[in-house]
Design a protein around this motif. Structure first.
Motif, PDB file in Angstrom:
ATOM      1  N   LEU A 240      11.246 -39.034  16.042  1.00 21.81           N
ATOM      2  CA  LEU A 240      12.101 -37.931  15.616  1.00 21.81           C
ATOM      3  C   LEU A 240      11.381 -36.605  15.843  1.00 21.81           C
ATOM      4  N   HIS A 241      11.396 -36.160  17.081  1.00 21.98           N
ATOM      5  CA  HIS A 241      10.697 -34.942  17.473  1.00 21.98           C
ATOM      6  C   HIS A 241      11.735 -33.862  17.790  1.00 21.98           C
ATOM      7  N   PRO A 242      11.537 -32.617  17.353  1.00 21.90           N
ATOM      8  CA  PRO A 242      12.527 -31.560  17.614  1.00 21.90           C
ATOM      9  C   PRO A 242      12.861 -31.400  19.090  1.00 21.90           C
ATOM     10  N   LEU A 243      11.890 -31.596  19.965  1.00 25.62           N
ATOM     11  CA  LEU A 243      12.130 -31.447  21.401  1.00 25.62           C
ATOM     12  C   LEU A 243      13.228 -32.401  21.874  1.00 25.62           C
ATOM     13  N   HIS A 244      13.180 -33.629  21.347  1.00 24.59           N
ATOM     14  CA  HIS A 244      14.162 -34.623  21.786  1.00 24.59           C
ATOM     15  C   HIS A 244      15.570 -34.265  21.325  1.00 24.59           C
ATOM     16  N   GLU A 245      15.680 -33.555  20.221  1.00 28.95           N
ATOM     17  CA  GLU A 245      17.006 -33.149  19.748  1.00 28.95           C
ATOM     18  C   GLU A 245      17.519 -31.955  20.561  1.00 28.95           C
ATOM     19  N   VAL A 246      16.622 -31.047  20.910  1.00 28.77           N
ATOM     20  CA  VAL A 246      17.024 -29.847  21.658  1.00 28.77           C
ATOM     21  C   VAL A 246      17.568 -30.216  23.031  1.00 28.77           C
ATOM     22  N   ILE A 247      16.910 -31.151  23.704  1.00 30.77           N
ATOM     23  CA  ILE A 247      17.339 -31.473  25.072  1.00 30.77           C
ATOM     24  C   ILE A 247      18.696 -32.171  25.108  1.00 30.77           C
ATOM     25  N   LYS A 248      19.165 -32.674  23.967  1.00 33.83           N
ATOM     26  CA  LYS A 248      20.476 -33.331  23.944  1.00 33.83           C
ATOM     27  C   LYS A 248      21.623 -32.338  23.804  1.00 33.83           C
ATOM     28  N   ALA A 249      21.313 -31.077  23.543  1.00 34.39           N
ATOM     29  CA  ALA A 249      22.363 -30.086  23.312  1.00 34.39           C
ATOM     30  C   ALA A 249      23.381 -30.025  24.461  1.00 34.39           C
ATOM     31  N   PRO A 250      22.951 -30.071  25.739  1.00 29.98           N
ATOM     32  CA  PRO A 250      23.949 -30.029  26.819  1.00 29.98           C
ATOM     33  C   PRO A 250      24.927 -31.198  26.786  1.00 29.98           C
ATOM     34  N   MET A 251      24.539 -32.306  26.155  1.00 28.23           N
ATOM     35  CA  MET A 251      25.441 -33.455  26.084  1.00 28.23           C
ATOM     36  C   MET A 251      26.692 -33.110  25.281  1.00 28.23           C
ATOM     37  N   LEU A 252      26.589 -32.148  24.354  1.00 27.71           N
ATOM     38  CA  LEU A 252      27.739 -31.739  23.567  1.00 27.71           C
ATOM     39  C   LEU A 252      28.794 -31.058  24.435  1.00 27.71           C
ATOM     40  N   LEU A 253      28.376 -30.568  25.605  1.00 26.08           N
ATOM     41  CA  LEU A 253      29.295 -29.926  26.544  1.00 26.08           C
ATOM     42  C   LEU A 253      29.724 -30.868  27.651  1.00 26.08           C
TER      43      LEU A 253
END
Length: 403
Positions: free
Chosen positions: A69-82
Motif C-alpha cells: 500500500l504505497h502512495p505511488l501505486h495509488e497515484v498511477i491508477k488515477a488515469p484508469m478513472l478516465l
C-alpha cells in the motif's frame, strides 16, 4: 510448487470480474498441496472504504495475499478513472516494490495478471523461473476505441508494446477463450504454449432458481417492485463497457414503459453509480454494490440481461447468471468466446430487439425454466473456477514440473 502471483491491486475478497478470475485461477492450488502468495500493487476503493488496511491476508492454508500500500501505486491508477489502461504499473515497481523481488526469487513459477506489470517481472526473474502471462482480455481490442484528447495513438501503441512483450517473452500464456488464443497467434509470436482457461463461476454458486424464497420476496419489497412484475436483472461493476450496457438497459426500459404485464428493470452493482438517478424511469431500480442478500437478488429476477456492446475477454456475469438457473437474453457480442447454443442455453438478440425478446420470455414461463436449467448444466460442466484452476495447475506441472 510455490507459485507467486502478481496482481495490479488488492484482489481478496473478490468483488469485480477481474478479481474473481485472479482468485479463481489459483483457487485449487493450495487444495492440491501447493502454496500461493499474491503480490498486490496497491489497494482498491472497496478496501479503503472498509478501512481494511491489512498488509497480509491469509486466505487459507498455503494461500496468502500481500499488499504493498504505497502512495505511488495509488497515484498511477488515477488515469484508469478516465478509462485509460494502467500503463505506469511497471515503472512504479522500479521505484517501489516492497519485497516483490524476494517473492520472485523464491517462486517456482510466477503468474502475472495482465500486461501492465509483466515487463518488470520479466526483467526481475531468472531464466530458470517460468513466467506465465495470465490474460484477462486482448488488451489492444479492449482499449482500441479510446477517444481521449491528445493520447489516442500513444495509448494504443503503448498497450500493443506491453501486450506484445507479455505474449512473446513469457514461457506460457493463459487466456479466456479459443478466440483470444487465435488473436494472439495471429497478432503476435507467442513465446510459449497457450492454455485456454475460460471464465467461470464457483461450484458453490450453482443452484436452482428460487423466485418464491423469503429473500426474493424481501428484495422485491425493499425496492418496491410489484409482485406481479417480470424482473429483468443486469449486473455489473462501474467499468466503461458495463456502463454502456447499463445505459442500453435503461433505453430498453424506456421503450417498455407502460408494458402490460409490467416489466421492472433491476440494475445491480456499482455500475448503477454511473447512471443519472434523476432521469431513470420509475420501473428502473439501481442497487449500488450489493453485499447483503446478494443471492436473493438473483432469485428476485425472472430474466437476466447481458446487453454488452464492447469490452474484451468473455463475460463472467453471463456464467454467473447461468449458475443461478436464470434465462438470459444477450447481444451476439456478449456471448463471444462461450460455447452456447441459441434458444437452448440463452436467447440472442440485437439490442434493438431486446424488448420483443423480453416479452417472448415473459409470456413463456416453461421456456424460461428450460433455458435456465440448460444454462446451469452448461456452467457446471464447462465453466467453474475450480475446473479452470485444476486445468491450469495440471498444465503448469506438465510444462515446467516437477517442482
Amino acid at each position: 510448487m510455490h507459485l507467486c502471483q502478481v496482481a495490479p491491486y488488492v484482489t481478496y475478497p473478490p468483488r469485480m470480474g477481474g478479481d474473481h478470475r485472479t482468485h479463481g485461477l489459483v483457487k485449487e492450488f493450495p487444495v492440491e498441496g501447493d502454496t500461493v502468495v499474491r503480490y498486490c500493487q496497491g489497494g482498491s476503493p472497496a478496501m479503503y472504504k472498509s478501512l481494511d488496511l491489512r498488509r497480509r491476508v491469509q486466505i487459507t492454508d498455503g494461500y496468502e495475499e500481500r499488499r504493498h500500500l504505497h502512495p505511488l501505486h495509488e497515484v498511477i491508477k488515477a488515469p484508469m478513472l478516465l478509462g485509460y489502461p494502467n500503463l505506469l504499473a511497471s515503472h512504479a515497481l522500479r521505484l517501489a516494490s516492497d519485497g516483490l523481488d524476494e517473492m520472485l526469487a523464491d517462486a517456482d513459477v510466477v503468474l502475472a495478471r495482465e500486461p501492465w506489470q509483466t515487463p518488470y517481472i520479466l526483467d526481475h526473474t531468472t531464466e530458470e523461473t517460468p513466467v506465465v502471462f495470465s490474460s484477462h482480455n486482448v488488451e489492444t481490442e479492449r482499449f482500441g476505441d479510446i477517444h481521449q484528447p491528445l493520447f489516442d495513438e500513444h495509448v494504443e501503441a503503448r498497450v500493443d508494446t506491453l501486450e506484445r512483450r507479455s505474449v512473446e517473452e513469457s514461457d506460457a500464456i493463459i487466456c479466456t477463450s479459443d478466440r483470444d488464443a487465435r488473436v494472439y497467434r495471429e497478432q503476435y509470436d507467442p513465446g510459449g504454449p497457450i492454455i485456454v482457461a475460460p471464465n467461470g463461476t464457483y461450484e458453490s454458486a450453482l443452484r436452482e432458481h428460487r423466485p418464491n424464497s423469503d429473500g426474493a420476496i424481501q428484495v422485491r419489497e425493499r425496492y418496491d417492485i410489484p409482485s406481479t412484475a417480470t424482473v429483468c436483472l443486469f449486473m455489473g461493476s462501474n467499468y466503461k463497457p458495463n456502463v454502456e450496457a447499463a445505459e442500453a438497459t435503461v433505453d430498453v426500459a424506456r421503450r417498455m414503459q407502460g408494458a402490460q404485464p409490467q416489466v421492472h428493470f433491476l440494475i445491480m452493482g456499482s455500475v448503477g453509480n454511473a447512471l443519472d438517478e434523476s432521469s431513470l424511469p420509475e420501473h428502473v431500480t439501481t442497487t449500488g454494490y450489493v453485499e447483503a442478500n446478494f443471492e436473493a437478488h438473483f432469485d428476485a429476477a425472472d430474466i437476466a440481461l447481458n446487453p454488452m456492446l464492447s469490452g474484451g475477454g468473455t463475460n463472467i456475469k453471463l456464467i454467473d447468471y447461468f449458475a443461478r438457473s436464470l434465462p438470459v437474453i444477450s447481444t451476439p457480442f456478449g456471448v463471444r468466446g462461450i460455447a452456447v447454443e441459441e434458444d437452448r442455453h440463452l436467447c440472442v438478440a440485437e439490442i434493438d430487439d431486446f424488448p420483443n425478446a423480453i416479452k417472448r420470455l415473459r409470456d413463456d414461463p416453461v421456456r424460461r425454466e428450460n433455458i435456465g436449467e440448460n444454462a446451469r448444466k452448461l456452467a457446471a460442466d464447462q465453466y467453474t473456477w475450480e475446473a479452470a484452476s485444476r486445468k491450469v495447475r495440471d498444465r503448469i506441472y506438465e510444462l515446467f514440473g516437477p517442482f
